[in-house]
Design a protein around this motif. Structure first.
Motif, PDB file in Angstrom:
ATOM      1  N   ARG A 163     -40.594 127.549  35.141  1.00 14.20           N
ATOM      2  CA  ARG A 163     -40.231 128.489  36.485  1.00 14.20           C
ATOM      3  C   ARG A 163     -39.587 127.830  37.282  1.00 14.20           C
ATOM      4  O   ARG A 163     -39.570 126.842  37.509  1.00 14.20           O
ATOM      5  N   ILE A 164     -38.067 128.223  37.398  1.00 15.26           N
ATOM      6  CA  ILE A 164     -37.227 128.376  38.099  1.00 15.26           C
ATOM      7  C   ILE A 164     -36.765 129.358  39.514  1.00 15.26           C
ATOM      8  O   ILE A 164     -37.067 130.444  39.099  1.00 15.26           O
ATOM      9  N   THR A 165     -35.969 128.741  40.578  1.00 14.07           N
ATOM     10  CA  THR A 165     -35.308 128.936  41.785  1.00 14.07           C
ATOM     11  C   THR A 165     -34.511 129.124  41.185  1.00 14.07           C
ATOM     12  O   THR A 165     -33.843 128.399  41.311  1.00 14.07           O
ATOM     13  N   VAL A 166     -33.603 130.175  41.566  1.00 15.59           N
ATOM     14  CA  VAL A 166     -32.195 130.355  41.290  1.00 15.59           C
ATOM     15  C   VAL A 166     -31.329 131.045  42.200  1.00 15.59           C
ATOM     16  O   VAL A 166     -31.858 132.615  42.824  1.00 15.59           O
ATOM     17  N   PRO A 217     -32.349 134.323  45.883  1.00 13.96           N
ATOM     18  CA  PRO A 217     -33.448 133.397  45.301  1.00 13.96           C
ATOM     19  C   PRO A 217     -33.429 134.547  44.644  1.00 13.96           C
ATOM     20  O   PRO A 217     -33.765 136.077  44.987  1.00 13.96           O
ATOM     21  N   ALA A 218     -33.603 133.467  43.327  1.00 10.81           N
ATOM     22  CA  ALA A 218     -34.320 134.681  42.219  1.00 10.81           C
ATOM     23  C   ALA A 218     -35.429 133.699  41.388  1.00 10.81           C
ATOM     24  O   ALA A 218     -34.921 132.674  40.793  1.00 10.81           O
ATOM     25  N   GLU A 219     -36.641 134.298  40.658  1.00  8.31           N
ATOM     26  CA  GLU A 219     -37.342 133.384  40.315  1.00  8.31           C
ATOM     27  C   GLU A 219     -37.456 134.334  39.505  1.00  8.31           C
ATOM     28  O   GLU A 219     -37.118 134.653  37.980  1.00  8.31           O
ATOM     29  N   GLN A 220     -37.113 133.009  38.223  1.00  6.88           N
ATOM     30  CA  GLN A 220     -36.927 132.808  36.139  1.00  6.88           C
ATOM     31  C   GLN A 220     -37.906 132.017  35.965  1.00  6.88           C
ATOM     32  O   GLN A 220     -38.152 130.784  36.297  1.00  6.88           O
ATOM     33  N   PHE A 253     -36.562 134.396  28.000  1.00  8.60           N
ATOM     34  CA  PHE A 253     -35.525 134.639  29.435  1.00  8.60           C
ATOM     35  C   PHE A 253     -36.896 135.821  30.411  1.00  8.60           C
ATOM     36  O   PHE A 253     -37.073 136.752  30.037  1.00  8.60           O
ATOM     37  N   ALA A 254     -37.357 135.234  31.814  1.00 10.19           N
ATOM     38  CA  ALA A 254     -37.559 136.232  32.168  1.00 10.19           C
ATOM     39  C   ALA A 254     -37.491 135.902  33.507  1.00 10.19           C
ATOM     40  O   ALA A 254     -37.462 135.454  34.149  1.00 10.19           O
ATOM     41  N   SER A 255     -37.708 137.934  33.696  1.00  5.30           N
ATOM     42  CA  SER A 255     -37.095 137.719  35.816  1.00  5.30           C
ATOM     43  C   SER A 255     -37.575 138.501  36.097  1.00  5.30           C
ATOM     44  O   SER A 255     -37.164 139.830  35.780  1.00  5.30           O
ATOM     45  N   ARG A 274     -30.544 121.640  30.987  1.00  5.49           N
ATOM     46  CA  ARG A 274     -31.172 121.231  32.115  1.00  5.49           C
ATOM     47  C   ARG A 274     -32.459 120.908  31.713  1.00  5.49           C
ATOM     48  O   ARG A 274     -33.448 119.744  32.405  1.00  5.49           O
ATOM     49  N   LEU A 275     -33.008 122.154  31.401  1.00  7.22           N
ATOM     50  CA  LEU A 275     -34.892 121.864  31.010  1.00  7.22           C
ATOM     51  C   LEU A 275     -34.640 121.653  29.747  1.00  7.22           C
ATOM     52  O   LEU A 275     -36.266 121.456  29.363  1.00  7.22           O
ATOM     53  N   GLY A 276     -33.913 120.481  29.003  1.00  6.75           N
ATOM     54  CA  GLY A 276     -34.450 120.546  27.684  1.00  6.75           C
ATOM     55  C   GLY A 276     -34.793 121.499  26.680  1.00  6.75           C
ATOM     56  O   GLY A 276     -34.958 121.274  26.165  1.00  6.75           O
ATOM     57  N   LEU A 277     -34.068 122.343  27.077  1.00  9.08           N
ATOM     58  CA  LEU A 277     -34.948 123.740  25.449  1.00  9.08           C
ATOM     59  C   LEU A 277     -34.009 123.887  24.576  1.00  9.08           C
ATOM     60  O   LEU A 277     -34.194 124.071  23.644  1.00  9.08           O
ATOM     61  N   ALA A 278     -32.308 123.092  24.816  1.00  6.42           N
ATOM     62  CA  ALA A 278     -31.688 123.256  24.157  1.00  6.42           C
ATOM     63  C   ALA A 278     -32.394 122.438  21.963  1.00  6.42           C
ATOM     64  O   ALA A 278     -31.782 123.058  21.745  1.00  6.42           O
ATOM     65  N   PRO A 279     -32.181 121.533  22.526  1.00  6.17           N
ATOM     66  CA  PRO A 279     -33.343 120.535  21.322  1.00  6.17           C
ATOM     67  C   PRO A 279     -33.982 121.698  20.651  1.00  6.17           C
ATOM     68  O   PRO A 279     -34.584 122.015  19.979  1.00  6.17           O
ATOM     69  N   ALA A 280     -35.733 122.116  21.492  1.00  7.24           N
ATOM     70  CA  ALA A 280     -36.455 122.648  21.365  1.00  7.24           C
ATOM     71  C   ALA A 280     -35.588 124.406  20.390  1.00  7.24           C
ATOM     72  O   ALA A 280     -36.214 124.502  19.443  1.00  7.24           O
TER      73      ALA A 280
END
Length: 216
Positions: free
Chosen positions: A156-159, A171-174, A186-188, A133-139
């Motif tokens: 930084r996202i909420t999941v 809810p978790a901040e990642q 990946f960090a949380s 979703r964030l376009g990190l796969a091409p990077a």
């Protein structure tokens, strides 16, 4: 479901097998097995739109003497969370020397405000959702790919985090950061690790949790 992936757990005895179709977003159904904190089987069905935002997640977890389920789906600016339980997971946990898990689901869905992604505990599949979703796969594949996120930029996202086997939703901040070819941090909270991913953003190795296994 024309594709499938299999991971072996490295933190405990267990595995995950998912079958999926990612032709337009993602439709997936998977099974997670583990022996800790008590032996359980977890089944899930996941639907993700073409923008890779989650549109529905259904999870069932069961073990000796108990069964739980939870369903999450966005409803406008809120999330609808429906949960059920048969038997007594907390009694099974206490009998094994573990603390009670509490109730499945979430009493106040408004706490999920701002969440676009879902995360199922113990499953490396769900890390792919924000990566795509964030376009990190091409990077993660090559720093020169068109549309690739800038390496080193933190997102930084909420999941909506579904704990397993309790199926409690929190809810978790990642934070996801593209590091370069095949690497995403990946960090949380106080936890951080570097994921190895393939060109599609699917996890190859999640240190301390799982490694993907190819057929022989």
């Amino acid at each position: 479901m024309p594709k499938s992936l299999f991971w072996a757990r490295t933190d405990t005895a267990g595995s995950e097998h998912v079958m999926f179709d990612d032709g337009a977003g993602l439709g997936a159904q998977g099974v997670v097995l583990a022996v800790d904190p008590i032996p359980y089987t977890c089944r899930y069905r996941l639907t993700v739109g073409p923008d890779w935002a989650t549109s529905r997640l259904e999870v069932e977890a069961e073990g000796a003497g108990w069964q739980r389920s939870v369903r999450l789906e966005p409803a406008g600016d809120r999330w609808r969370v429906t949960a059920a339980e048969q038997g007594d997971l907390d009694a099974a946990l206490r009998a094994a020397g573990h603390p009670a898990a509490g109730l499945p689901g979430l009493d106040d869905p408004d706490r999920l405000a701002g969440a676009v992604d879902v995360d199922l505990g113990g499953s490396p599949l769900f890390n792919t959702l924000p990566v795509r979703r964030l376009g990190l796969a091409p990077a993660a594949t090559t720093t020169s790919s068109p549309g690739a996120a800038e390496p080193g930029a933190a997102h930084r996202i909420t999941v909506a985090w579904v704990q397993v086997p309790s199926l409690m939703v929190l809810p978790a901040e990642q934070v996801y950061t593209a590091l370069g070819p095949g690497r995403v941090r990946f960090a949380s909270e106080t936890f951080s690790t570097e994921l190895d991913v393939d060109p599609g953003g699917w996890v190859l190795r999640y240190p301390g949790l799982a490694e993907r296994i190819a057929p022989r």
